[in-house]
Design a protein around this motif. Sequence first.
Motif, PDB file in Angstrom:
ATOM      1  N   LEU A  78       0.848  -1.184   0.000  1.00  0.00           N
ATOM      2  CA  LEU A  78       0.000   0.000   0.000  1.00  0.00           C
ATOM      3  C   LEU A  78       0.886   1.237   0.000  1.00  0.00           C
ATOM      4  CD1 LEU A  78      -2.604  -0.941   2.780  1.00  0.00           C
ATOM      5  CD2 LEU A  78      -2.558  -1.663   0.375  1.00  0.00           C
ATOM      6  N   TYR A  79       0.560   2.202  -0.846  1.00  0.00           N
ATOM      7  CA  TYR A  79       1.287   3.461  -0.911  1.00  0.00           C
ATOM      8  C   TYR A  79       0.322   4.609  -0.603  1.00  0.00           C
ATOM      9  CZ  TYR A  79       4.770   0.662  -3.427  1.00  0.00           C
ATOM     10  OH  TYR A  79       5.697  -0.289  -3.772  1.00  0.00           O
ATOM     11  N   GLY A  80       0.753   5.515   0.293  1.00  0.00           N
ATOM     12  CA  GLY A  80      -0.094   6.645   0.684  1.00  0.00           C
ATOM     13  C   GLY A  80       0.500   7.977   0.288  1.00  0.00           C
ATOM     14  N   LEU A  81      -0.372   8.925  -0.048  1.00  0.00           N
ATOM     15  CA  LEU A  81       0.066  10.248  -0.476  1.00  0.00           C
ATOM     16  C   LEU A  81       0.233  11.222   0.683  1.00  0.00           C
ATOM     17  CD1 LEU A  81      -2.194  10.675  -3.648  1.00  0.00           C
ATOM     18  CD2 LEU A  81       0.212   9.980  -3.559  1.00  0.00           C
ATOM     19  N   ARG A  82      -0.100  10.791   1.900  1.00  0.00           N
ATOM     20  CA  ARG A  82       0.134  11.649   3.056  1.00  0.00           C
ATOM     21  C   ARG A  82       1.036  10.933   4.050  1.00  0.00           C
ATOM     22  NH1 ARG A  82      -2.939  10.207   7.416  1.00  0.00           N
ATOM     23  NH2 ARG A  82      -4.689   8.789   7.020  1.00  0.00           N
ATOM     24  N   ASP A  83       1.656  11.707   4.930  1.00  0.00           N
ATOM     25  CA  ASP A  83       2.596  11.117   5.875  1.00  0.00           C
ATOM     26  C   ASP A  83       1.844  10.392   6.997  1.00  0.00           C
ATOM     27  OD1 ASP A  83       1.594  13.406   7.014  1.00  0.00           O
ATOM     28  OD2 ASP A  83       3.464  13.988   7.974  1.00  0.00           O
ATOM     29  N   HIS A  84       2.492   9.373   7.535  1.00  0.00           N
ATOM     30  CA  HIS A  84       1.944   8.569   8.629  1.00  0.00           C
ATOM     31  C   HIS A  84       0.518   8.105   8.306  1.00  0.00           C
ATOM     32  CE1 HIS A  84       5.173  11.029  10.433  1.00  0.00           C
ATOM     33  NE2 HIS A  84       5.394   9.939  11.176  1.00  0.00           N
ATOM     34  N   ALA A  85       0.328   7.590   7.107  1.00  0.00           N
ATOM     35  CA  ALA A  85      -1.013   7.211   6.650  1.00  0.00           C
ATOM     36  C   ALA A  85      -1.485   5.886   7.231  1.00  0.00           C
ATOM     37  CB  ALA A  85      -1.027   7.137   5.127  1.00  0.00           C
ATOM     38  N   PHE A  86      -0.562   5.036   7.700  1.00  0.00           N
ATOM     39  CA  PHE A  86      -0.943   3.690   8.117  1.00  0.00           C
ATOM     40  C   PHE A  86      -0.626   3.456   9.588  1.00  0.00           C
ATOM     41  CE2 PHE A  86       0.383   3.366   3.576  1.00  0.00           C
ATOM     42  CZ  PHE A  86      -0.900   3.255   3.052  1.00  0.00           C
ATOM     43  N   ASP A  87      -1.530   2.776  10.273  1.00  0.00           N
ATOM     44  CA  ASP A  87      -1.343   2.459  11.682  1.00  0.00           C
ATOM     45  C   ASP A  87      -1.527   0.958  11.904  1.00  0.00           C
ATOM     46  OD1 ASP A  87      -4.083   2.026  11.558  1.00  0.00           O
ATOM     47  OD2 ASP A  87      -4.609   3.860  12.615  1.00  0.00           O
ATOM     48  N   ASP A  88      -1.594   0.566  13.175  1.00  0.00           N
ATOM     49  CA  ASP A  88      -1.692  -0.857  13.511  1.00  0.00           C
ATOM     50  C   ASP A  88      -2.991  -1.481  12.998  1.00  0.00           C
ATOM     51  OD1 ASP A  88       0.753  -0.712  14.757  1.00  0.00           O
ATOM     52  OD2 ASP A  88      -0.056  -0.558  16.791  1.00  0.00           O
ATOM     53  N   ILE A  89      -4.066  -0.699  12.997  1.00  0.00           N
ATOM     54  CA  ILE A  89      -5.342  -1.228  12.504  1.00  0.00           C
ATOM     55  C   ILE A  89      -5.235  -1.547  11.014  1.00  0.00           C
ATOM     56  CG2 ILE A  89      -7.772  -0.692  12.069  1.00  0.00           C
ATOM     57  CD1 ILE A  89      -7.769   0.937  14.630  1.00  0.00           C
ATOM     58  N   ASP A  90      -4.623  -0.641  10.265  1.00  0.00           N
ATOM     59  CA  ASP A  90      -4.438  -0.884   8.831  1.00  0.00           C
ATOM     60  C   ASP A  90      -3.573  -2.121   8.598  1.00  0.00           C
ATOM     61  OD1 ASP A  90      -5.843   1.490   8.171  1.00  0.00           O
ATOM     62  OD2 ASP A  90      -4.033   2.657   8.543  1.00  0.00           O
ATOM     63  N   THR A  91      -2.549  -2.282   9.419  1.00  0.00           N
ATOM     64  CA  THR A  91      -1.677  -3.455   9.297  1.00  0.00           C
ATOM     65  C   THR A  91      -2.467  -4.737   9.532  1.00  0.00           C
ATOM     66  OG1 THR A  91       0.242  -2.177  10.038  1.00  0.00           O
ATOM     67  CG2 THR A  91       0.414  -4.571  10.152  1.00  0.00           C
ATOM     68  N   ASP A  92      -3.327  -4.726  10.551  1.00  0.00           N
ATOM     69  CA  ASP A  92      -4.147  -5.908  10.843  1.00  0.00           C
ATOM     70  C   ASP A  92      -5.099  -6.215   9.685  1.00  0.00           C
ATOM     71  OD1 ASP A  92      -2.922  -6.168  13.293  1.00  0.00           O
ATOM     72  OD2 ASP A  92      -4.548  -5.205  14.417  1.00  0.00           O
ATOM     73  N   VAL A  93      -5.721  -5.179   9.122  1.00  0.00           N
ATOM     74  CA  VAL A  93      -6.650  -5.382   8.005  1.00  0.00           C
ATOM     75  C   VAL A  93      -5.900  -5.960   6.804  1.00  0.00           C
ATOM     76  CG1 VAL A  93      -8.151  -4.237   6.323  1.00  0.00           C
ATOM     77  CG2 VAL A  93      -8.274  -3.605   8.743  1.00  0.00           C
ATOM     78  N   LEU A  94      -4.737  -5.372   6.487  1.00  0.00           N
ATOM     79  CA  LEU A  94      -3.978  -5.860   5.337  1.00  0.00           C
ATOM     80  C   LEU A  94      -3.502  -7.288   5.555  1.00  0.00           C
ATOM     81  CD1 LEU A  94      -2.828  -5.277   2.559  1.00  0.00           C
ATOM     82  CD2 LEU A  94      -0.755  -4.397   3.662  1.00  0.00           C
ATOM     83  N   GLU A  95      -3.081  -7.614   6.774  1.00  0.00           N
ATOM     84  CA  GLU A  95      -2.649  -8.982   7.043  1.00  0.00           C
ATOM     85  C   GLU A  95      -3.805  -9.967   6.896  1.00  0.00           C
ATOM     86  OE1 GLU A  95      -0.683  -8.852  10.832  1.00  0.00           O
ATOM     87  OE2 GLU A  95       1.188  -8.067   9.975  1.00  0.00           O
ATOM     88  N   GLY A  96      -5.019  -9.515   7.205  1.00  0.00           N
ATOM     89  CA  GLY A  96      -6.183 -10.369   6.977  1.00  0.00           C
ATOM     90  C   GLY A  96      -6.392 -10.638   5.493  1.00  0.00           C
ATOM     91  N   ILE A  97      -6.203  -9.607   4.686  1.00  0.00           N
ATOM     92  CA  ILE A  97      -6.343  -9.771   3.235  1.00  0.00           C
ATOM     93  C   ILE A  97      -5.258 -10.697   2.699  1.00  0.00           C
ATOM     94  CG2 ILE A  97      -6.228  -8.576   1.010  1.00  0.00           C
ATOM     95  CD1 ILE A  97      -7.422  -6.113   2.393  1.00  0.00           C
ATOM     96  N   THR A  98      -4.005 -10.483   3.117  1.00  0.00           N
ATOM     97  CA  THR A  98      -2.910 -11.306   2.601  1.00  0.00           C
ATOM     98  C   THR A  98      -3.045 -12.756   3.051  1.00  0.00           C
ATOM     99  OG1 THR A  98      -1.470 -10.693   4.467  1.00  0.00           O
ATOM    100  CG2 THR A  98      -1.285  -9.386   2.468  1.00  0.00           C
ATOM    101  N   THR A  99      -3.562 -12.978   4.230  1.00  0.00           N
ATOM    102  CA  THR A  99      -3.777 -14.348   4.694  1.00  0.00           C
ATOM    103  C   THR A  99      -4.791 -15.062   3.806  1.00  0.00           C
ATOM    104  OG1 THR A  99      -3.242 -13.814   6.999  1.00  0.00           O
ATOM    105  CG2 THR A  99      -4.576 -15.785   6.609  1.00  0.00           C
ATOM    106  N   THR A 100      -5.886 -14.375   3.487  1.00  0.00           N
ATOM    107  CA  THR A 100      -6.910 -14.946   2.618  1.00  0.00           C
ATOM    108  C   THR A 100      -6.356 -15.231   1.234  1.00  0.00           C
ATOM    109  OG1 THR A 100      -8.645 -13.768   3.832  1.00  0.00           O
ATOM    110  CG2 THR A 100      -9.196 -14.570   1.625  1.00  0.00           C
ATOM    111  N   VAL A 101      -5.609 -14.271   0.677  1.00  0.00           N
ATOM    112  CA  VAL A 101      -5.017 -14.435  -0.644  1.00  0.00           C
ATOM    113  C   VAL A 101      -4.005 -15.573  -0.650  1.00  0.00           C
ATOM    114  CG1 VAL A 101      -3.483 -13.347  -2.327  1.00  0.00           C
ATOM    115  CG2 VAL A 101      -5.400 -12.065  -1.386  1.00  0.00           C
ATOM    116  N   GLY A 102      -3.135 -15.606   0.346  1.00  0.00           N
ATOM    117  CA  GLY A 102      -2.115 -16.645   0.418  1.00  0.00           C
ATOM    118  C   GLY A 102      -2.710 -18.038   0.545  1.00  0.00           C
ATOM    119  N   ARG A 103      -3.793 -18.139   1.306  1.00  0.00           N
ATOM    120  CA  ARG A 103      -4.448 -19.450   1.465  1.00  0.00           C
ATOM    121  C   ARG A 103      -5.030 -19.921   0.131  1.00  0.00           C
ATOM    122  NH1 ARG A 103      -7.961 -18.127   5.178  1.00  0.00           N
ATOM    123  NH2 ARG A 103      -6.522 -18.569   6.886  1.00  0.00           N
TER     124      ARG A 103
END
Length: 247
Positions: A142-167
């Motif tokens: 994920l690439y963001g156009l503003r600084d500090h765009a991603f936090d722990d919640i975003d990381t958890d959501v993305l890891e959920g997506i990658t887990t589903t995709v990887g499976r």
Amino acid sequence: MDTEGQAGPSLTPGRLGEILAALGGRIEDTDQVVELLQKAVDLAHDIIPGADSCGVTIDFDGSTYTATYTDLLTLTVDRHQYDAGAGPCLQASRTGESVVVDCTDRDDRWPDFTDAARAEGILSVLASPIRTLDGVIGSFNLYGLRDHAFDDIDTDVLEGITTTVGRAIGEHTRYSDAASAVRALREAMEQRAPIEQARGIMMAMDGVDAEAAFAALSDEAQRRGLRVRDVAAEFVQRTSTGRTDAE
């Protein structure tokens, strides 16, 4: 607390689970893997507010390339990493750990990359590894156009997506080695034109959306034991011939 980078109050754990369940599914064909990856990057772009550009990097067995993406900016920023042989997305792929980078801060790990990313207008990066039964085969970026765009919640959501995709990918590749699957995935990307042509014709003729059109092609491919791209090519040829005869 600044909540702009969060997935938002409407995205409850239950709702996220429903979205991920819809994203997953049985994969019969490499063309369906490409479709899954494209749906995943579009999903991340839609539900993670800071994700202005999204893509999937395949990084396995000496092969590194962008499989799917939301826009050309994704390709440009990816290329800066591939040319340098280092960066947050490759780091996530090669360590198996998610990486968050704020390009406005000096990062001694990849100073050339952060400079190049800022020059493209990218100020934030979040990358999560994609794990299959054979190990990590790449990263979801994920690439963001503003600084500090991603936090722990975003990381958890993305890891959920990658887990589903990887499976889903892992289930598809378990009957072949991962290196062969990665090569087949690149071939499917490069030969996707017939699918897009067939999908466009079906959408215009039948009034269905893109997802339903692809599902129809996939069902036909599965019934006949063919690849989706081959069924699509036949459909394009058949409809084109029919139009010519009608004219």
